[in-house]
Design a protein around this motif. Structure first.
Motif, PDB file in Angstrom:
ATOM      1  N   VAL A  37      53.518  48.773   5.436  1.00 31.88           N
ATOM      2  CA  VAL A  37      53.568  49.769   6.513  1.00 31.88           C
ATOM      3  C   VAL A  37      52.917  49.229   7.777  1.00 31.88           C
ATOM      4  O   VAL A  37      51.798  48.722   7.755  1.00 31.88           O
ATOM      5  CB  VAL A  37      52.870  51.080   6.089  1.00 31.88           C
ATOM      6  N   LYS A  38      53.665  49.330   8.886  1.00 30.79           N
ATOM      7  CA  LYS A  38      53.128  48.978  10.200  1.00 30.79           C
ATOM      8  C   LYS A  38      53.043  50.202  11.100  1.00 30.79           C
ATOM      9  O   LYS A  38      52.256  50.243  12.027  1.00 30.79           O
ATOM     10  CB  LYS A  38      54.010  47.923  10.874  1.00 30.79           C
ATOM     11  N   ILE A  39      53.905  51.207  10.826  1.00 33.39           N
ATOM     12  CA  ILE A  39      53.967  52.397  11.671  1.00 33.39           C
ATOM     13  C   ILE A  39      53.978  53.631  10.778  1.00 33.39           C
ATOM     14  O   ILE A  39      54.749  53.713   9.832  1.00 33.39           O
ATOM     15  CB  ILE A  39      55.247  52.398  12.533  1.00 33.39           C
ATOM     16  N   LEU A  40      53.120  54.598  11.080  1.00 35.64           N
ATOM     17  CA  LEU A  40      53.152  55.891  10.420  1.00 35.64           C
ATOM     18  C   LEU A  40      53.648  56.913  11.426  1.00 35.64           C
ATOM     19  O   LEU A  40      53.145  56.980  12.545  1.00 35.64           O
ATOM     20  CB  LEU A  40      51.767  56.291   9.924  1.00 35.64           C
ATOM     21  N   THR A  54      54.652  66.176   7.956  1.00 41.01           N
ATOM     22  CA  THR A  54      55.445  65.243   7.173  1.00 41.01           C
ATOM     23  C   THR A  54      55.150  63.840   7.691  1.00 41.01           C
ATOM     24  O   THR A  54      55.080  63.623   8.892  1.00 41.01           O
ATOM     25  CB  THR A  54      56.947  65.543   7.310  1.00 41.01           C
ATOM     26  N   VAL A  55      54.969  62.903   6.765  1.00 44.72           N
ATOM     27  CA  VAL A  55      54.648  61.529   7.135  1.00 44.72           C
ATOM     28  C   VAL A  55      55.776  60.608   6.694  1.00 44.72           C
ATOM     29  O   VAL A  55      56.263  60.712   5.581  1.00 44.72           O
ATOM     30  CB  VAL A  55      53.342  61.054   6.465  1.00 44.72           C
ATOM     31  N   ALA A  56      56.219  59.731   7.597  1.00 36.98           N
ATOM     32  CA  ALA A  56      57.190  58.691   7.248  1.00 36.98           C
ATOM     33  C   ALA A  56      56.518  57.349   7.500  1.00 36.98           C
ATOM     34  O   ALA A  56      55.757  57.194   8.455  1.00 36.98           O
ATOM     35  CB  ALA A  56      58.452  58.814   8.080  1.00 36.98           C
ATOM     36  N   GLN A  57      56.798  56.400   6.634  1.00 39.04           N
ATOM     37  CA  GLN A  57      56.202  55.072   6.787  1.00 39.04           C
ATOM     38  C   GLN A  57      57.289  54.071   7.159  1.00 39.04           C
ATOM     39  O   GLN A  57      58.360  54.071   6.593  1.00 39.04           O
ATOM     40  CB  GLN A  57      55.450  54.661   5.519  1.00 39.04           C
ATOM     41  N   PHE A  58      56.995  53.255   8.157  1.00 38.02           N
ATOM     42  CA  PHE A  58      57.950  52.288   8.672  1.00 38.02           C
ATOM     43  C   PHE A  58      57.377  50.883   8.594  1.00 38.02           C
ATOM     44  O   PHE A  58      56.193  50.675   8.839  1.00 38.02           O
ATOM     45  CB  PHE A  58      58.267  52.565  10.151  1.00 38.02           C
ATOM     46  N   LYS A  59      58.252  49.924   8.300  1.00 34.09           N
ATOM     47  CA  LYS A  59      57.881  48.515   8.389  1.00 34.09           C
ATOM     48  C   LYS A  59      58.093  48.041   9.822  1.00 34.09           C
ATOM     49  O   LYS A  59      57.285  47.320  10.379  1.00 34.09           O
ATOM     50  CB  LYS A  59      58.712  47.677   7.423  1.00 34.09           C
ATOM     51  N   GLU A  60      59.209  48.432  10.404  1.00 37.43           N
ATOM     52  CA  GLU A  60      59.524  48.191  11.814  1.00 37.43           C
ATOM     53  C   GLU A  60      60.060  49.503  12.372  1.00 37.43           C
ATOM     54  O   GLU A  60      60.268  50.458  11.632  1.00 37.43           O
ATOM     55  CB  GLU A  60      60.572  47.077  11.954  1.00 37.43           C
ATOM     56  N   ILE A  64      62.668  52.119   7.633  1.00 37.87           N
ATOM     57  CA  ILE A  64      61.834  53.068   6.911  1.00 37.87           C
ATOM     58  C   ILE A  64      61.532  52.515   5.518  1.00 37.87           C
ATOM     59  O   ILE A  64      62.403  51.999   4.839  1.00 37.87           O
ATOM     60  CB  ILE A  64      62.547  54.429   6.781  1.00 37.87           C
ATOM     61  N   ILE A  65      60.289  52.645   5.098  1.00 38.60           N
ATOM     62  CA  ILE A  65      59.900  52.252   3.741  1.00 38.60           C
ATOM     63  C   ILE A  65      60.013  53.492   2.864  1.00 38.60           C
ATOM     64  O   ILE A  65      59.366  54.505   3.123  1.00 38.60           O
ATOM     65  CB  ILE A  65      58.471  51.693   3.711  1.00 38.60           C
ATOM     66  N   GLU A  66      60.842  53.408   1.843  1.00 35.28           N
ATOM     67  CA  GLU A  66      61.143  54.577   1.024  1.00 35.28           C
ATOM     68  C   GLU A  66      60.381  54.622  -0.293  1.00 35.28           C
ATOM     69  O   GLU A  66      60.661  55.467  -1.137  1.00 35.28           O
ATOM     70  CB  GLU A  66      62.648  54.648   0.766  1.00 35.28           C
ATOM     71  N   ILE A  67      59.399  53.728  -0.475  1.00 34.07           N
ATOM     72  CA  ILE A  67      58.563  53.772  -1.681  1.00 34.07           C
ATOM     73  C   ILE A  67      57.104  53.690  -1.264  1.00 34.07           C
ATOM     74  O   ILE A  67      56.772  53.135  -0.221  1.00 34.07           O
ATOM     75  CB  ILE A  67      58.900  52.633  -2.674  1.00 34.07           C
ATOM     76  N   ASN A  68      56.247  54.272  -2.100  1.00 33.18           N
ATOM     77  CA  ASN A  68      54.826  54.200  -1.792  1.00 33.18           C
ATOM     78  C   ASN A  68      54.206  53.004  -2.513  1.00 33.18           C
ATOM     79  O   ASN A  68      54.921  52.180  -3.086  1.00 33.18           O
ATOM     80  CB  ASN A  68      54.121  55.512  -2.148  1.00 33.18           C
ATOM     81  N   ALA A  69      52.901  52.914  -2.500  1.00 29.56           N
ATOM     82  CA  ALA A  69      52.207  51.771  -3.103  1.00 29.56           C
ATOM     83  C   ALA A  69      52.392  51.690  -4.613  1.00 29.56           C
ATOM     84  O   ALA A  69      52.224  50.634  -5.209  1.00 29.56           O
ATOM     85  CB  ALA A  69      50.720  51.831  -2.763  1.00 29.56           C
ATOM     86  N   VAL A  74      59.891  57.887  -1.960  1.00 29.39           N
ATOM     87  CA  VAL A  74      59.354  58.831  -0.992  1.00 29.39           C
ATOM     88  C   VAL A  74      60.524  59.476  -0.270  1.00 29.39           C
ATOM     89  O   VAL A  74      61.431  58.787   0.194  1.00 29.39           O
ATOM     90  CB  VAL A  74      58.441  58.108   0.031  1.00 29.39           C
ATOM     91  N   SER A  75      60.515  60.784  -0.140  1.00 28.30           N
ATOM     92  CA  SER A  75      61.590  61.496   0.552  1.00 28.30           C
ATOM     93  C   SER A  75      61.423  61.327   2.061  1.00 28.30           C
ATOM     94  O   SER A  75      60.369  61.609   2.609  1.00 28.30           O
ATOM     95  CB  SER A  75      61.557  62.979   0.203  1.00 28.30           C
ATOM     96  N   VAL A  76      62.476  60.863   2.722  1.00 24.65           N
ATOM     97  CA  VAL A  76      62.419  60.676   4.177  1.00 24.65           C
ATOM     98  C   VAL A  76      63.593  61.357   4.867  1.00 24.65           C
ATOM     99  O   VAL A  76      63.822  61.132   6.039  1.00 24.65           O
ATOM    100  CB  VAL A  76      62.414  59.171   4.560  1.00 24.65           C
ATOM    101  N   GLU A  77      64.317  62.230   4.146  1.00 20.27           N
ATOM    102  CA  GLU A  77      65.523  62.787   4.748  1.00 20.27           C
ATOM    103  C   GLU A  77      65.283  63.571   6.032  1.00 20.27           C
ATOM    104  O   GLU A  77      66.131  63.628   6.887  1.00 20.27           O
ATOM    105  CB  GLU A  77      66.286  63.645   3.736  1.00 20.27           C
TER     106      GLU A  77
END
Length: 81
Positions: A37-40, A54-60, A64-69, A74-77
């Motif tokens: 994750v680089k961007i929340l 609601t929180v979405a995690q992004f690499k760029e 979007i990163i769709e799995i957690n640690a 992770v739901s991002v719809e």
């Protein structure tokens, strides 16, 4: 238009506080963010997520990163509409 000096100073300030901010957010939300994750992205709605946040995690910006640690999906719809 923002000058190069101002942009440079903003980037420097963000970088210097990055690890502390991420650490405090992890403690606050106790959420297992993915290590890439680089961007929340925090979206306040009031009708979705915990306490309306609601929180979405992004690499760029466009990835979007769709799995957690823990490797759980992770739901991002809400961010894809």
């Amino acid at each position: 238009m923002v000058s190069k000096l101002v942009k440079s100073n903003i980037k420097l300030a963000l970088r210097s506080e990055r690890e502390r901010t991420i650490s405090e957010l992890r403690d606050l939300f106790r959420y297992p963010f993915h290590s890439d994750v680089k961007i929340l992205h925090f979206e306040m709605d009031g009708s979705v997520g915990d306490y309306g946040i609601t929180v979405a995690q992004f690499k760029e910006l466009d990835e979007i990163i769709e799995i957690n640690a823990h490797g759980e999906k992770v739901s991002v719809e809400v961010f894809l509409k």
